[in-house]
Write a protein that holds these residues in place. Structure first.
Motif, PDB file in Angstrom:
ATOM      1  N   SER A  24       0.849  -1.184   0.000  1.00  0.00           N
ATOM      2  CA  SER A  24       0.000   0.000   0.000  1.00  0.00           C
ATOM      3  C   SER A  24       0.883   1.232   0.000  1.00  0.00           C
ATOM      4  O   SER A  24       1.859   1.287   0.741  1.00  0.00           O
ATOM      5  N   ALA A  53      -2.191   2.876 -12.920  1.00  0.00           N
ATOM      6  CA  ALA A  53      -3.206   1.950 -12.433  1.00  0.00           C
ATOM      7  C   ALA A  53      -3.713   1.076 -13.572  1.00  0.00           C
ATOM      8  O   ALA A  53      -3.961   1.565 -14.679  1.00  0.00           O
ATOM      9  N   GLY A  54      -3.840  -0.213 -13.280  1.00  0.00           N
ATOM     10  CA  GLY A  54      -4.289  -1.152 -14.291  1.00  0.00           C
ATOM     11  C   GLY A  54      -3.157  -1.885 -14.988  1.00  0.00           C
ATOM     12  O   GLY A  54      -3.367  -2.888 -15.675  1.00  0.00           O
ATOM     13  N   GLU A  56      -0.009  -4.300 -15.573  1.00  0.00           N
ATOM     14  CA  GLU A  56       0.431  -5.593 -15.062  1.00  0.00           C
ATOM     15  C   GLU A  56       1.728  -5.981 -15.767  1.00  0.00           C
ATOM     16  O   GLU A  56       1.896  -5.691 -16.955  1.00  0.00           O
ATOM     17  N   THR A  65       0.801  -6.207 -10.158  1.00  0.00           N
ATOM     18  CA  THR A  65      -0.314  -5.394 -10.599  1.00  0.00           C
ATOM     19  C   THR A  65      -0.351  -4.104  -9.792  1.00  0.00           C
ATOM     20  O   THR A  65       0.206  -4.027  -8.695  1.00  0.00           O
ATOM     21  N   THR A  67      -2.923  -0.669  -8.576  1.00  0.00           N
ATOM     22  CA  THR A  67      -4.131   0.142  -8.518  1.00  0.00           C
ATOM     23  C   THR A  67      -3.723   1.532  -8.049  1.00  0.00           C
ATOM     24  O   THR A  67      -2.537   1.808  -7.856  1.00  0.00           O
ATOM     25  N   LYS A  68      -4.702   2.407  -7.811  1.00  0.00           N
ATOM     26  CA  LYS A  68      -4.369   3.767  -7.397  1.00  0.00           C
ATOM     27  C   LYS A  68      -3.826   3.850  -5.965  1.00  0.00           C
ATOM     28  O   LYS A  68      -3.232   4.848  -5.581  1.00  0.00           O
ATOM     29  N   LYS A  69      -4.022   2.766  -5.187  1.00  0.00           N
ATOM     30  CA  LYS A  69      -3.562   2.809  -3.802  1.00  0.00           C
ATOM     31  C   LYS A  69      -2.663   1.641  -3.419  1.00  0.00           C
ATOM     32  O   LYS A  69      -2.017   1.673  -2.364  1.00  0.00           O
ATOM     33  N   GLU A  70      -2.666   0.586  -4.254  1.00  0.00           N
ATOM     34  CA  GLU A  70      -1.954  -0.620  -3.867  1.00  0.00           C
ATOM     35  C   GLU A  70      -1.274  -1.270  -5.065  1.00  0.00           C
ATOM     36  O   GLU A  70      -1.667  -1.065  -6.220  1.00  0.00           O
ATOM     37  N   SER A  71      -0.294  -2.101  -4.737  1.00  0.00           N
ATOM     38  CA  SER A  71       0.274  -2.993  -5.727  1.00  0.00           C
ATOM     39  C   SER A  71       0.316  -4.386  -5.112  1.00  0.00           C
ATOM     40  O   SER A  71       0.477  -4.531  -3.896  1.00  0.00           O
TER      41      SER A  71
END
Lengths: 109, 114
Positions: A24, A53-54, A56, A65, A67-71
């Motif tokens: 995070s 974000a998005g 991979e 991968t 996202t806007k808050k996590e990998s």
């Protein structure tokens, strides 16, 4: 202040047991999210960079991968040689890499 | 090709001694970074060079820490009057161009201050 939190701190898997590691992050203006592998007594070894974000990326049994808050770092059918500490780092507007504390992965045969 | 190399790999110092840690980056890499990694923690940024210019030294913990890269290649991290809290692994990394390029790390120097 830019911050990166990794979970779990440690993970034990049986060979072939798939799982995911979480990263995070809170950074202003993410420029890149980096994954490294670190073996005992060695420096971090580069695995992946994700930029948006998005996105991979895959390499052998590993898939990262974002996202806007996590990998997430997904490990499919791990082998004992995948045992290591996995470090996540985020780079924001300050351009410095901010690392998490890492997840120590142990894969038992 | 050769990666980033660091020397010495291990250094033991008595409290109050000065130490110098060396980093040889990948040939042709413009940027060089120093990190400090305490036991069980992730690396923490210390300082950054682009060629011979030190562009960011905001992570240096005190004025006892000094880094240089006089010819834009080899770099030295110097710690004066070492303290026990300086005990850590000191990692060097280099990248081809700037800060947004992939950083490749050396094996580190483990410093123990007694």
């Amino acid at each position: 202040e830019d911050q990166v939190t990794q979970s779990p701190e440690a993970l034990r898997l049986q060979e072939g047991e798939s799982s995911s590691l979480n990263c995070s992050y809170t950074v202003s203006g993410l420029r890149g999210l980096f994954w490294y592998r670190q073996d005992p007594g060695k420096g971090p070894e580069f695995l992946f960079t994700l930029y948006s974000a998005g996105e991979e990326k895959e390499k052998e049994r590993l898939k990262a991968t974002l996202t806007k808050k996590e990998s997430f770092l997904h490990i499919t059918a791990p082998k004992p040689e995948d045992s290591a500490t996995y470090l996540c780092a985020a780079q924001g507007g300050s351009e410095k890499l901010v690392f998490g504390k890492g997840t120590k992965l142990t894969v038992n045969p | 090709g050769a990666g980033v190399s660091q020397s010495p790999r291990y250094k033991v110092a008595k409290r109050g001694q000065d130490v110098a840690l060396r980093c040889d980056p990948i040939s042709g890499h413009v940027s060089l970074f120093w990190y400090q990694q305490a036991l069980g923690q992730g690396p923490e940024f210390l300082t950054y060079f682009q060629n011979e210019a030190q562009l960011d030294k905001s992570g240096l913990p005190s004025d006892r820490f000094f880094a240089e890269r006089p010819e834009g290649s080899v770099s030295t991290l110097k710690i004066q009057r070492t303290q026990q809290e300086d005990s850590a692994v000191y990692l060097c990394a280099s990248s081809l161009f700037g800060t947004t390029d992939t950083q490749y790390f050396g094996p580190g120097t483990r410093l123990t201050v007694l």
